[in-house]
Write a protein that holds these residues in place. Structure first.
Motif, mmCIF file in Angstrom:
data_model
loop_
_atom_site.group_PDB
_atom_site.id
_atom_site.type_symbol
_atom_site.label_atom_id
_atom_site.label_comp_id
_atom_site.label_asym_id
_atom_site.label_seq_id
_atom_site.Cartn_x
_atom_site.Cartn_y
_atom_site.Cartn_z
ATOM 1 N N PRO A 84 -68.469 -0.964 -38.134
ATOM 2 C CA PRO A 84 -68.787 0.402 -38.099
ATOM 3 C C PRO A 84 -70.048 1.075 -38.271
ATOM 4 N N GLU A 85 -70.888 0.239 -39.204
ATOM 5 C CA GLU A 85 -72.254 0.633 -39.533
ATOM 6 C C GLU A 85 -73.107 0.854 -38.090
ATOM 7 N N SER A 136 -71.974 0.554 -35.095
ATOM 8 C CA SER A 136 -71.361 1.622 -34.221
ATOM 9 C C SER A 136 -71.967 3.009 -34.460
ATOM 10 N N LYS A 137 -72.090 3.540 -35.677
ATOM 11 C CA LYS A 137 -72.490 4.668 -36.103
ATOM 12 C C LYS A 137 -73.821 4.864 -35.880
ATOM 13 N N SER A 138 -74.438 3.727 -35.833
ATOM 14 C CA SER A 138 -76.074 3.866 -35.505
ATOM 15 C C SER A 138 -76.173 3.904 -34.146
ATOM 16 N N ASN A 185 -65.408 1.879 -33.299
ATOM 17 C CA ASN A 185 -65.803 0.789 -33.855
ATOM 18 C C ASN A 185 -65.628 -0.460 -32.778
ATOM 19 N N GLY A 189 -68.505 6.674 -30.907
ATOM 20 C CA GLY A 189 -68.246 6.386 -32.525
ATOM 21 C C GLY A 189 -66.952 5.443 -32.686
ATOM 22 N N GLU A 244 -75.375 7.772 -33.095
ATOM 23 C CA GLU A 244 -76.421 8.593 -33.642
ATOM 24 C C GLU A 244 -77.837 8.330 -33.001
#
Length: 322
Positions: A146-147, A149-151, A139, A137, A154
């Motif tokens: 960030p988008e 990294s989150k993808s 960056n 999670g 998860e």
């Protein structure tokens, strides 16, 4: 205290992120789900392929350096035998001086074979850091926003989150099954790579050296290393490692087949293949049989076929001669 190690790796990590995001963008553009684990796994595979392809010139240079060291090995042994048993400082300095003169005269350097490995280490740590940070999670420092990294953090492959390992699976059977399967593949590929080096690409002199005995020990210790890494490393990092192992195995197979160590079993096999190829082309060759003996093989070179001439053309040619 500033993170000196992170500062050194910063440009390499930025480049790694750029390649990873580029593959993810292309795969998403051809219709794959941007948040699916398969898309990110294929991005990792593409990242490894690009990095390893860029390292091919360094790998070739390493092979050439090892060949030169092998050529001067008998001369180095003569110098060592000359001063064997002599512990005084004068003898040690003389042996060191003669050895360095030999390296300078032949253009060899014992440290040059280690240089490719030293260059690859920062790349490995950068790859590991980028993949690990994205999956936890954090960056990125460049294009891994960030988008993304989150993808990545998860993303799931067949229901198994890429950021989980066996140690953190909490009973997730899919994570355990995929991790165990990858450990088996990683162990198998590494075992085959080391086995083909030891069994086919070692000269008799190398097999009699202490280094060969150490390699035999590593042949059976490395599976334990992969078992430990498979227990602690996230699935995403393991995909990177597995892809690297497979690349190394294929690359080593091609090198042993086409650039074998002189005097090794692989070199003998290559000579036999080249001799048979020459025979097929109609060339007289000296073939090397299965026990390493030279056998003269005579092969007639096919002569040019004489074209038939009809009667009218034959008379015309006869007339011209007259």
């Amino acid at each position: 205290m500033p993170d000196i190690f992170g500062t050194i790796l910063w440009p390499i990590k930025w480049l790694v992120e750029a390649i990873l995001v580029a593959f993810h963008t292309v795969l998403s553009g051809i219709g794959l789900d941007p948040d699916d684990g398969l898309t990110w796994v294929l991005s990792i595979v593409g990242l490894v392929l690009v990095v390893r392809a860029c390292l091919i010139p360094i790998f070739v240079r390493q092979i050439k350096s090892q060949r030169r060291m092998l050529e001067v090995a008998p001369q180095i042994k003569k110098i060592q035998d000359k001063y064997k048993g002599k512990k005084d400082q004068f003898s040690r300095e003389a042996m060191s001086r003669e050895t360095m003169e030999l390296y300078k005269r032949t253009g060899t350097n014992p440290l040059s074979s280690c240089l490719p490995l030293l260059i690859q280490m920062p790349i490995f740590f950068s790859l590991f850091s980028v993949l690990h940070n994205a999956q936890t999670g954090l960056n990125g420092i460049g294009l891994l926003n960030p988008e993304l990294s989150k993808s990545f953090g998860e993303a799931e492959l067949f229901g198994a989150p890429l950021h989980l390992a066996i140690s953190t699976a909490d009973g997730n059977v899919l994570v355990i099954v995929i991790a165990v399967t990858m450990v088996i593949l990683m162990t198998g590929s590494q075992f085959i790579t080391q086995l083909q080096i030891m069994s086919k690409n070692q000269s008799p002199e190398m097999k009699a050296s202490p280094t060969f005995k150490q390699q035999r020990i590593l042949l059976y210790i490395l599976p334990l290393v992969f078992a430990f890494s498979g227990f602690t490393f996230p699935l995403g990092v393991m995909f990177y490692w597995l892809t690297t192992n497979i690349w190394t195995m294929v690359q080593q197979f091609l090198v042993i087949r086409n650039m074998p160590t002189p005097g090794s079993e692989a070199a003998l096999a290559r000579e036999i293949r080249m001799a048979r190829k020459n025979q097929a082309r109609g060339i007289t060759v000296t073939e090397i049989n299965s026990v390493g003996e030279s056998v003269e093989v005579e092969k007639k070179v096919p002569t040019q076929r004489v074209q038939p001439v009809n009667k009218n053309r034959a008379k015309k040619q006869t007339g011209n001669k007259k």
